[in-house]
Design a protein around this motif. Structure first.
Motif, PDB file in Angstrom:
ATOM      1  N   ALA A  70      76.887  49.394  25.669  1.00  0.00           N
ATOM      2  CA  ALA A  70      75.672  49.146  26.439  1.00  0.00           C
ATOM      3  C   ALA A  70      74.468  49.007  25.515  1.00  0.00           C
ATOM      4  O   ALA A  70      74.334  49.717  24.520  1.00  0.00           O
ATOM      5  CB  ALA A  70      75.431  50.270  27.438  1.00  0.00           C
ATOM      6  N   SER A  71      73.590  48.068  25.869  1.00  0.00           N
ATOM      7  CA  SER A  71      72.359  47.882  25.111  1.00  0.00           C
ATOM      8  C   SER A  71      71.221  47.666  26.100  1.00  0.00           C
ATOM      9  O   SER A  71      71.359  46.899  27.050  1.00  0.00           O
ATOM     10  CB  SER A  71      72.491  46.672  24.174  1.00  0.00           C
ATOM     11  N   ARG A  72      70.091  48.362  25.890  1.00  0.00           N
ATOM     12  CA  ARG A  72      68.957  48.253  26.801  1.00  0.00           C
ATOM     13  C   ARG A  72      67.738  47.779  26.037  1.00  0.00           C
ATOM     14  O   ARG A  72      67.435  48.277  24.960  1.00  0.00           O
ATOM     15  CB  ARG A  72      68.666  49.590  27.477  1.00  0.00           C
ATOM     16  N   SER A  73      67.059  46.826  26.649  1.00  0.00           N
ATOM     17  CA  SER A  73      65.818  46.327  26.080  1.00  0.00           C
ATOM     18  C   SER A  73      64.745  46.385  27.161  1.00  0.00           C
ATOM     19  O   SER A  73      64.921  45.839  28.254  1.00  0.00           O
ATOM     20  CB  SER A  73      66.000  44.881  25.594  1.00  0.00           C
ATOM     21  N   ARG A  74      63.641  47.086  26.884  1.00  0.00           N
ATOM     22  CA  ARG A  74      62.591  47.255  27.879  1.00  0.00           C
ATOM     23  C   ARG A  74      61.790  45.965  28.013  1.00  0.00           C
ATOM     24  O   ARG A  74      61.281  45.421  27.033  1.00  0.00           O
ATOM     25  CB  ARG A  74      61.666  48.393  27.473  1.00  0.00           C
ATOM     26  N   VAL A  75      61.700  45.459  29.253  1.00  0.00           N
ATOM     27  CA  VAL A  75      60.924  44.253  29.533  1.00  0.00           C
ATOM     28  C   VAL A  75      59.593  44.700  30.116  1.00  0.00           C
ATOM     29  O   VAL A  75      59.542  45.307  31.193  1.00  0.00           O
ATOM     30  CB  VAL A  75      61.665  43.321  30.514  1.00  0.00           C
ATOM     31  N   THR A  76      58.508  44.429  29.403  1.00  0.00           N
ATOM     32  CA  THR A  76      57.189  44.914  29.790  1.00  0.00           C
ATOM     33  C   THR A  76      56.217  43.747  29.968  1.00  0.00           C
ATOM     34  O   THR A  76      56.501  42.611  29.580  1.00  0.00           O
ATOM     35  CB  THR A  76      56.628  45.874  28.739  1.00  0.00           C
ATOM     36  N   HIS A  77      55.061  44.064  30.545  1.00  0.00           N
ATOM     37  CA  HIS A  77      54.006  43.068  30.727  1.00  0.00           C
ATOM     38  C   HIS A  77      52.666  43.753  30.490  1.00  0.00           C
ATOM     39  O   HIS A  77      52.062  44.282  31.425  1.00  0.00           O
ATOM     40  CB  HIS A  77      54.066  42.470  32.136  1.00  0.00           C
ATOM     41  N   PRO A  78      52.207  43.792  29.225  1.00  0.00           N
ATOM     42  CA  PRO A  78      50.929  44.436  28.944  1.00  0.00           C
ATOM     43  C   PRO A  78      49.805  43.787  29.756  1.00  0.00           C
ATOM     44  O   PRO A  78      49.684  42.564  29.795  1.00  0.00           O
ATOM     45  CB  PRO A  78      50.745  44.203  27.437  1.00  0.00           C
ATOM     46  N   ALA A  79      49.017  44.590  30.413  1.00  0.00           N
ATOM     47  CA  ALA A  79      47.928  44.072  31.238  1.00  0.00           C
ATOM     48  C   ALA A  79      46.766  45.057  31.215  1.00  0.00           C
ATOM     49  O   ALA A  79      46.968  46.261  31.061  1.00  0.00           O
ATOM     50  CB  ALA A  79      48.408  43.854  32.681  1.00  0.00           C
ATOM     51  N   PRO A  80      45.540  44.557  31.363  1.00  0.00           N
ATOM     52  CA  PRO A  80      44.395  45.475  31.419  1.00  0.00           C
ATOM     53  C   PRO A  80      44.466  46.336  32.672  1.00  0.00           C
ATOM     54  O   PRO A  80      45.115  45.987  33.662  1.00  0.00           O
ATOM     55  CB  PRO A  80      43.187  44.520  31.471  1.00  0.00           C
ATOM     56  N   GLY A  81      43.779  47.480  32.613  1.00  0.00           N
ATOM     57  CA  GLY A  81      43.784  48.387  33.755  1.00  0.00           C
ATOM     58  C   GLY A  81      43.102  47.780  34.971  1.00  0.00           C
ATOM     59  O   GLY A  81      42.250  46.884  34.859  1.00  0.00           O
ATOM     60  N   ARG A  82      43.494  48.259  36.150  1.00  0.00           N
ATOM     61  CA  ARG A  82      42.918  47.767  37.390  1.00  0.00           C
ATOM     62  C   ARG A  82      41.719  48.613  37.795  1.00  0.00           C
ATOM     63  O   ARG A  82      41.689  49.819  37.571  1.00  0.00           O
ATOM     64  CB  ARG A  82      43.968  47.777  38.505  1.00  0.00           C
ATOM     65  N   ASP A  83      40.749  47.965  38.433  1.00  0.00           N
ATOM     66  CA  ASP A  83      39.563  48.643  38.969  1.00  0.00           C
ATOM     67  C   ASP A  83      39.467  48.259  40.442  1.00  0.00           C
ATOM     68  O   ASP A  83      38.855  47.254  40.804  1.00  0.00           O
ATOM     69  CB  ASP A  83      38.316  48.200  38.202  1.00  0.00           C
ATOM     70  N   LEU A  84      40.089  49.069  41.308  1.00  0.00           N
ATOM     71  CA  LEU A  84      40.148  48.728  42.727  1.00  0.00           C
ATOM     72  C   LEU A  84      38.790  48.820  43.401  1.00  0.00           C
ATOM     73  O   LEU A  84      38.509  48.074  44.348  1.00  0.00           O
ATOM     74  CB  LEU A  84      41.157  49.630  43.435  1.00  0.00           C
ATOM     75  N   ASP A  85      37.928  49.715  42.925  1.00  0.00           N
ATOM     76  CA  ASP A  85      36.589  49.808  43.512  1.00  0.00           C
ATOM     77  C   ASP A  85      35.818  48.514  43.258  1.00  0.00           C
ATOM     78  O   ASP A  85      35.142  47.987  44.160  1.00  0.00           O
ATOM     79  CB  ASP A  85      35.828  50.995  42.924  1.00  0.00           C
ATOM     80  N   ASN A  86      35.909  48.000  42.050  1.00  0.00           N
ATOM     81  CA  ASN A  86      35.231  46.754  41.720  1.00  0.00           C
ATOM     82  C   ASN A  86      35.851  45.581  42.478  1.00  0.00           C
ATOM     83  O   ASN A  86      35.145  44.677  42.950  1.00  0.00           O
ATOM     84  CB  ASN A  86      35.300  46.506  40.212  1.00  0.00           C
ATOM     85  N   ALA A  87      37.178  45.601  42.622  1.00  0.00           N
ATOM     86  CA  ALA A  87      37.856  44.544  43.370  1.00  0.00           C
ATOM     87  C   ALA A  87      37.420  44.565  44.831  1.00  0.00           C
ATOM     88  O   ALA A  87      37.226  43.508  45.451  1.00  0.00           O
ATOM     89  CB  ALA A  87      39.365  44.722  43.264  1.00  0.00           C
ATOM     90  N   GLU A  88      37.263  45.765  45.404  1.00  0.00           N
ATOM     91  CA  GLU A  88      36.815  45.876  46.790  1.00  0.00           C
ATOM     92  C   GLU A  88      35.400  45.319  46.954  1.00  0.00           C
ATOM     93  O   GLU A  88      35.117  44.568  47.911  1.00  0.00           O
ATOM     94  CB  GLU A  88      36.848  47.335  47.230  1.00  0.00           C
ATOM     95  N   ALA A  89      34.510  45.655  46.018  1.00  0.00           N
ATOM     96  CA  ALA A  89      33.135  45.149  46.090  1.00  0.00           C
ATOM     97  C   ALA A  89      33.115  43.623  45.968  1.00  0.00           C
ATOM     98  O   ALA A  89      32.368  42.943  46.682  1.00  0.00           O
ATOM     99  CB  ALA A  89      32.290  45.793  44.991  1.00  0.00           C
ATOM    100  N   ALA A  90      33.943  43.090  45.062  1.00  0.00           N
ATOM    101  CA  ALA A  90      34.006  41.644  44.881  1.00  0.00           C
ATOM    102  C   ALA A  90      34.560  40.961  46.129  1.00  0.00           C
ATOM    103  O   ALA A  90      34.111  39.875  46.516  1.00  0.00           O
ATOM    104  CB  ALA A  90      34.869  41.310  43.667  1.00  0.00           C
ATOM    105  N   ALA A  91      35.558  41.612  46.770  1.00  0.00           N
ATOM    106  CA  ALA A  91      36.137  41.047  47.999  1.00  0.00           C
ATOM    107  C   ALA A  91      35.096  40.999  49.109  1.00  0.00           C
ATOM    108  O   ALA A  91      35.017  40.020  49.871  1.00  0.00           O
ATOM    109  CB  ALA A  91      37.345  41.873  48.423  1.00  0.00           C
ATOM    110  N   ALA A  92      34.279  42.048  49.216  1.00  0.00           N
ATOM    111  CA  ALA A  92      33.231  42.067  50.231  1.00  0.00           C
ATOM    112  C   ALA A  92      32.222  40.955  49.985  1.00  0.00           C
ATOM    113  O   ALA A  92      31.806  40.252  50.926  1.00  0.00           O
ATOM    114  CB  ALA A  92      32.537  43.435  50.242  1.00  0.00           C
ATOM    115  N   GLU A  93      31.840  40.764  48.725  1.00  0.00           N
ATOM    116  CA  GLU A  93      30.889  39.707  48.393  1.00  0.00           C
ATOM    117  C   GLU A  93      31.502  38.323  48.635  1.00  0.00           C
ATOM    118  O   GLU A  93      30.817  37.403  49.093  1.00  0.00           O
ATOM    119  CB  GLU A  93      30.450  39.839  46.935  1.00  0.00           C
TER     120      GLU A  93
END
Length: 210
Positions: free
Chosen positions: A12-35
């Motif tokens: 058996a061989s395992r290779s981790r498949v990842t996706h580096p991404a910046p952190g989420r800011d749900l408060d800012n996303a909510e404000a942007a959605a309202a606007e």
């Protein structure tokens, strides 16, 4: 380590498949959605439409869920049985987001390969599709990313990927052509170079009439 455990480790061989991404800011996303809604003439704070009050938060959470890329271990095993025929997992349901309009496209993927020295746990083919689908995408790129990972991780003799999907950016707006489906494919190695192998793979990915 016992001989049995050592053998499992060797196979058996395992290779981790990842996706580096910046952190989420749900408060800012909510404000942007309202606007965003206000800019379209929809006021979530209007007392006449109280059910819209939580819509910006729901919208932010919905896209946070849709774009949450899952990491996983791509687990492979030595091909001890020397299996040399096609391995195909079909009708893998997926959903993604069109990067041009941020509207969903939904469909199924058919993923297969011709083994060489290693084979893969079958669930990892479905996880591969989901991993690359969970981001703003084009169907063409998604198809190639799936094939690229299989080539990289398995070094197989051939890879085949076919995706069929309905794009709501075309069925709900623009052309407004409901019921249309887009098909993309990526063939690598033996499946690209040999017409008979390509035809066999495509035959296995066609819907079966019941």
């Amino acid at each position: 380590m016992s001989s049995a455990a050592h053998e499992v480790t060797r196979l058996a061989s395992r290779s981790r498949v990842t996706h580096p991404a910046p952190g989420r800011d749900l408060d800012n996303a909510e404000a942007a959605a309202a606007e965003f809604l206000r800019s379209l003439g929809i006021d979530p704070d209007d007392p006449a439409t109280p059910d819209l009050a939580d819509t910006p938060r729901r919208l932010a959470l919905a896209y946070d869920e849709l774009l949450d890329v899952p990491e996983f271990d791509f687990t492979t095993f030595a091909n001890t049985e020397a299996y040399d025929e096609l391995v195909v997992v079909g009708d893998i349901a997926f959903q993604s987001i069109c990067e041009h309009h941020l509207l969903p496209f939904v469909g199924v993927a058919h993923v297969g390969y011709l083994p060489a020295d290693r084979i893969v746990g079958l669930s990892k083919l479905a996880r591969t599709v989901d991993h690359f689908a969970r981001r703003p995408q084009t169907q063409e790129r998604l198809t190639m990313q799936i094939a690229d990972l299989l080539e990289e991780q398995l070094r197989p003799r051939g890879v085949g990927v076919v995706l069929r999907a309905e794009h709501t950016c075309m069925t709900l707006r623009g052309a407004r052509s409901p019921g249309t489906a887009t098909t993309t494919s990526s063939m690598r190695g033996h499946l690209r170079e040999h017409p008979a192998a390509r035809a066999e793979f495509l035959a296995l990915t066609r819907p079966i009439a019941l």
